[in-house]
Design a protein around this motif. Sequence first.
Motif, mmCIF file in Angstrom:
data_model
loop_
_atom_site.group_PDB
_atom_site.id
_atom_site.type_symbol
_atom_site.label_atom_id
_atom_site.label_comp_id
_atom_site.label_asym_id
_atom_site.label_seq_id
_atom_site.Cartn_x
_atom_site.Cartn_y
_atom_site.Cartn_z
ATOM 1 N N MET A 185 10.102 31.106 -28.459
ATOM 2 C CA MET A 185 11.077 31.751 -28.602
ATOM 3 C C MET A 185 10.496 33.190 -28.606
ATOM 4 O O MET A 185 9.798 34.194 -29.327
ATOM 5 C CB MET A 185 11.706 31.400 -30.399
ATOM 6 N N THR A 186 11.707 34.295 -27.674
ATOM 7 C CA THR A 186 11.289 34.804 -26.978
ATOM 8 C C THR A 186 11.964 36.745 -28.215
ATOM 9 O O THR A 186 11.377 37.761 -27.569
ATOM 10 C CB THR A 186 11.712 35.588 -26.133
ATOM 11 N N SER A 187 12.887 35.778 -29.131
ATOM 12 C CA SER A 187 13.911 36.911 -28.846
ATOM 13 C C SER A 187 14.818 36.184 -30.400
ATOM 14 O O SER A 187 14.841 35.007 -30.272
ATOM 15 C CB SER A 187 15.431 38.022 -28.222
ATOM 16 N N PHE A 188 15.201 37.984 -31.028
ATOM 17 C CA PHE A 188 16.075 36.931 -32.092
ATOM 18 C C PHE A 188 17.562 36.552 -31.978
ATOM 19 O O PHE A 188 17.734 34.948 -32.487
ATOM 20 C CB PHE A 188 17.091 37.952 -33.362
ATOM 21 N N SER A 189 18.112 36.412 -30.552
ATOM 22 C CA SER A 189 19.876 35.858 -30.553
ATOM 23 C C SER A 189 19.128 34.400 -30.678
ATOM 24 O O SER A 189 20.345 34.017 -29.941
ATOM 25 C CB SER A 189 19.840 36.883 -29.267
ATOM 26 N N GLU A 190 17.763 33.939 -29.709
ATOM 27 C CA GLU A 190 17.894 32.666 -29.690
ATOM 28 C C GLU A 190 17.539 31.783 -31.304
ATOM 29 O O GLU A 190 17.904 30.750 -30.277
ATOM 30 C CB GLU A 190 16.481 32.511 -28.546
ATOM 31 N N THR A 191 18.098 32.378 -32.483
ATOM 32 C CA THR A 191 18.015 31.844 -33.595
ATOM 33 C C THR A 191 19.022 31.048 -33.420
ATOM 34 O O THR A 191 19.294 30.487 -34.672
ATOM 35 C CB THR A 191 17.507 32.608 -34.797
ATOM 36 N N GLY A 192 20.378 31.717 -33.253
ATOM 37 C CA GLY A 192 21.274 31.357 -33.977
ATOM 38 C C GLY A 192 21.867 32.175 -34.996
ATOM 39 O O GLY A 192 22.494 32.024 -35.317
ATOM 40 N N LEU A 193 21.712 33.658 -35.191
ATOM 41 C CA LEU A 193 22.004 34.127 -36.138
ATOM 42 C C LEU A 193 23.421 34.489 -35.822
ATOM 43 O O LEU A 193 23.859 35.064 -34.811
ATOM 44 C CB LEU A 193 21.311 35.271 -36.572
ATOM 45 N N LYS A 194 24.245 35.416 -37.093
ATOM 46 C CA LYS A 194 25.347 36.203 -36.662
ATOM 47 C C LYS A 194 25.123 37.126 -35.495
ATOM 48 O O LYS A 194 24.354 37.613 -36.540
ATOM 49 C CB LYS A 194 25.573 36.390 -38.205
ATOM 50 N N GLU A 195 26.596 37.664 -35.271
ATOM 51 C CA GLU A 195 26.535 39.127 -34.669
ATOM 52 C C GLU A 195 26.018 39.936 -35.637
ATOM 53 O O GLU A 195 25.148 40.917 -35.177
ATOM 54 C CB GLU A 195 27.538 38.976 -33.370
ATOM 55 N N GLU A 196 26.346 39.817 -36.573
ATOM 56 C CA GLU A 196 26.762 41.196 -37.687
ATOM 57 C C GLU A 196 25.167 41.228 -37.567
ATOM 58 O O GLU A 196 24.514 42.328 -37.814
ATOM 59 C CB GLU A 196 26.664 41.368 -39.190
ATOM 60 N N ILE A 197 24.215 40.125 -38.178
ATOM 61 C CA ILE A 197 23.204 40.388 -37.992
ATOM 62 C C ILE A 197 21.683 40.425 -37.332
ATOM 63 O O ILE A 197 20.859 41.863 -37.463
ATOM 64 C CB ILE A 197 22.547 39.501 -38.738
ATOM 65 N N LEU A 198 22.286 40.006 -35.921
ATOM 66 C CA LEU A 198 22.023 40.957 -34.617
ATOM 67 C C LEU A 198 21.541 42.289 -34.160
ATOM 68 O O LEU A 198 20.963 42.639 -33.660
ATOM 69 C CB LEU A 198 21.483 39.258 -33.789
ATOM 70 N N SER A 199 23.222 42.401 -34.926
ATOM 71 C CA SER A 199 23.386 44.144 -34.301
ATOM 72 C C SER A 199 22.695 44.530 -35.324
ATOM 73 O O SER A 199 21.904 45.939 -35.248
ATOM 74 C CB SER A 199 24.270 44.056 -35.109
ATOM 75 N N ALA A 200 22.190 44.191 -36.822
ATOM 76 C CA ALA A 200 22.030 45.338 -37.645
ATOM 77 C C ALA A 200 19.797 45.210 -37.534
ATOM 78 O O ALA A 200 19.170 45.878 -37.335
ATOM 79 C CB ALA A 200 21.633 45.010 -39.022
ATOM 80 N N LEU A 201 19.870 43.440 -36.632
ATOM 81 C CA LEU A 201 18.418 43.982 -36.677
ATOM 82 C C LEU A 201 17.481 44.674 -35.228
ATOM 83 O O LEU A 201 16.768 45.058 -35.131
ATOM 84 C CB LEU A 201 17.791 42.510 -35.594
ATOM 85 N N GLU A 202 18.842 45.228 -34.333
ATOM 86 C CA GLU A 202 18.535 45.671 -33.341
ATOM 87 C C GLU A 202 18.360 47.148 -33.746
ATOM 88 O O GLU A 202 17.471 48.044 -33.066
ATOM 89 C CB GLU A 202 19.409 45.950 -32.206
ATOM 90 N N THR A 203 19.187 47.792 -34.831
ATOM 91 C CA THR A 203 19.669 49.072 -34.845
ATOM 92 C C THR A 203 18.104 48.851 -35.868
ATOM 93 O O THR A 203 17.889 50.816 -35.876
ATOM 94 C CB THR A 203 20.855 49.421 -35.889
ATOM 95 N N LEU A 204 17.810 48.124 -36.481
ATOM 96 C CA LEU A 204 16.551 48.612 -37.208
ATOM 97 C C LEU A 204 14.277 48.364 -35.797
ATOM 98 O O LEU A 204 13.367 48.257 -37.016
ATOM 99 C CB LEU A 204 16.457 47.379 -38.393
ATOM 100 N N GLY A 205 15.251 48.276 -35.242
ATOM 101 C CA GLY A 205 13.760 47.957 -34.218
ATOM 102 C C GLY A 205 13.318 46.592 -34.180
ATOM 103 O O GLY A 205 12.650 46.725 -33.457
ATOM 104 N N PHE A 206 13.922 45.399 -34.437
ATOM 105 C CA PHE A 206 13.671 44.251 -34.539
ATOM 106 C C PHE A 206 13.615 44.037 -33.232
ATOM 107 O O PHE A 206 14.724 43.559 -32.398
ATOM 108 C CB PHE A 206 13.817 42.906 -35.553
ATOM 109 N N GLU A 207 12.472 43.229 -32.626
ATOM 110 C CA GLU A 207 12.659 42.887 -31.637
ATOM 111 C C GLU A 207 12.695 41.557 -31.177
ATOM 112 O O GLU A 207 13.200 40.337 -30.902
ATOM 113 C CB GLU A 207 11.241 43.779 -30.170
#
Length: 581
Positions: A1-23
């Motif tokens: 798994m290379t990114s959180f987008s592959e996990t199936g998490l909600k878009e709102e959570i992925l957006s929060a992770l992106e703003t927090l710098g989680f890659e």
Amino acid sequence: MTSFSETGLKEEILSALETLGFEKPTPIQEKTIPHLLNSKQDIIASAQTGTGKTAAFGLPVIHNIDVDNRKPQALILCPTRELCLQIANDLTQFSKFIKGLEIVAVYGGASIEPQIKALGKVAQVVVATPGRAKDLISRRKLNLSNVERVVLDEADEMLSMGFKDDLDAILSSVPEERQTLLFSATMSGEVKRISNEYMNEPIELSAARINLGSENVSHVFYQVHAKDRYEVLKRIADINPNIYGIVFCRTRKETKDIASQLMQDGYNADALHGDLSQAQRDEVMGKFRSRQLQMLVATDVAARGLDVNELTHVINFNLPDDPEVYTHRSGRTGRAGNKGISVAIIHSREMRRIKDIERNSSIKFKKELVPNGKDICTRQLYALIDKIEKVEVNEQQIEPFLPEIYQKLEWLSREDLIKHFVSAEFNRFLAYYKNAKDINLPDKKERKERSESRDRGNSKMSRLYINLGAHSQLTPLRLIGIVNEALDSSSAEIGKIEIMNRFSFFEIDTATVDKLIANIKDFDFRGQEISIERAQQKDNNNSSSKYRGRGEGRKRDSRRSSGDFKKGGNNSKFRGKRNRR
């Protein structure tokens, strides 16, 4: 798994992770997130501080919350108030784009009324310490009837802190049809009992140990006599002027003692331990997070929940009994791309424990020599020069004072002015380390050479009597301090020390005896005049009256005022060279 987008998490959570710098997900996140999104099976996860375990369980918890249901749907239990607040803050950040999702933290050491009020509104995720959760349940203010997921974070720590009965009470009050997630660094007998009793056929997941093998963390050890541990700690601090670290001690008492000594010796330090009130803990931790403190002396339990990414050092004043605990400690430095150093201060019989940690954690320690006085003074001097060079000059504020300053200093040349300025700031280090001894333990070859040298008579010892004993609150450390102060040096070899009730005996390098006996006449200890005599011809069984000191008065110069003789303290300058033969 290379990114959180592959996990199936909600878009709102992925957006929060992106703003927090989680890659990229960490190993424990890779294993837990997909499972928790697609299965309700219980899990036991082995994960330690620094592996990203909060996001590992927190992201799926948030993903599965029904925001239209205002009641608690997830309960997260953790051992300390600090960790409780940290988890709640992290989950709040992860869910900041999900409207209607509320996270409430409940914990001891604070007023219960605001927490009851918060639970009475909207609280889909409750993060709690066991004691406060049990209290709220008994008051019928925390309703767990709708809870679908329970997380036990750092279960081993909760059990070691005495929360066994609280956990039993809480887990027995949540619905049987739930998912239970247990995160623990170690699998003790009690942790296994909890899993067997309250979990349903859990699967076990584990992540690689903390980044001990990471290039960001260096592991070093200093080997000295146990009595010299504190001196090593001071030298580590002195040779690292910008140190920002945690000093781990084994007990609360040791934590308080070491922190007190550091503060008395002028270091920017404080203690964190279980005897502090919650207000005191908050104050200390606030100062440390804001870097008003450079060194925090703490026990392992007290440091739980203290999440600081910029630590330069983790110092093990004592090695922990469990190699896994060293893993917890060391993982607090070398984070967020920063370099860190994990230091162990050990004595001669602890090399086996160093080897155990190396095998357990797949890391390699490097033995280093304790910095000497010259090295420390050089480092401090250059740090001072760098500070002067980079200091911001406010011309407007200092302008009115300059004419008088120029007039006062006009008699000094440029070279003399620099010498005076540096000396004013630097004389303390020069004076303290003038006669600093080598406290490194010799290796086998050096010990053999020293033994042969003593056998040839190159290091003869004399036995002396002193008219102080346990009744006068004399200790071996304070005796060493008296000798060092009287000799104005810490280089004398001191051998066997025998503390009696009203007098004592000790061995010392024969070459120093005459000077010590002559100089000691000028000192007193806690108001009692000191007398030292040769003891070779004396009968050790005679009463103390035979050995009453014949001191000739008390020394009244400034040297005594900083020592143990007036105050009876354990000033670090009295750490002498003790050779147990």
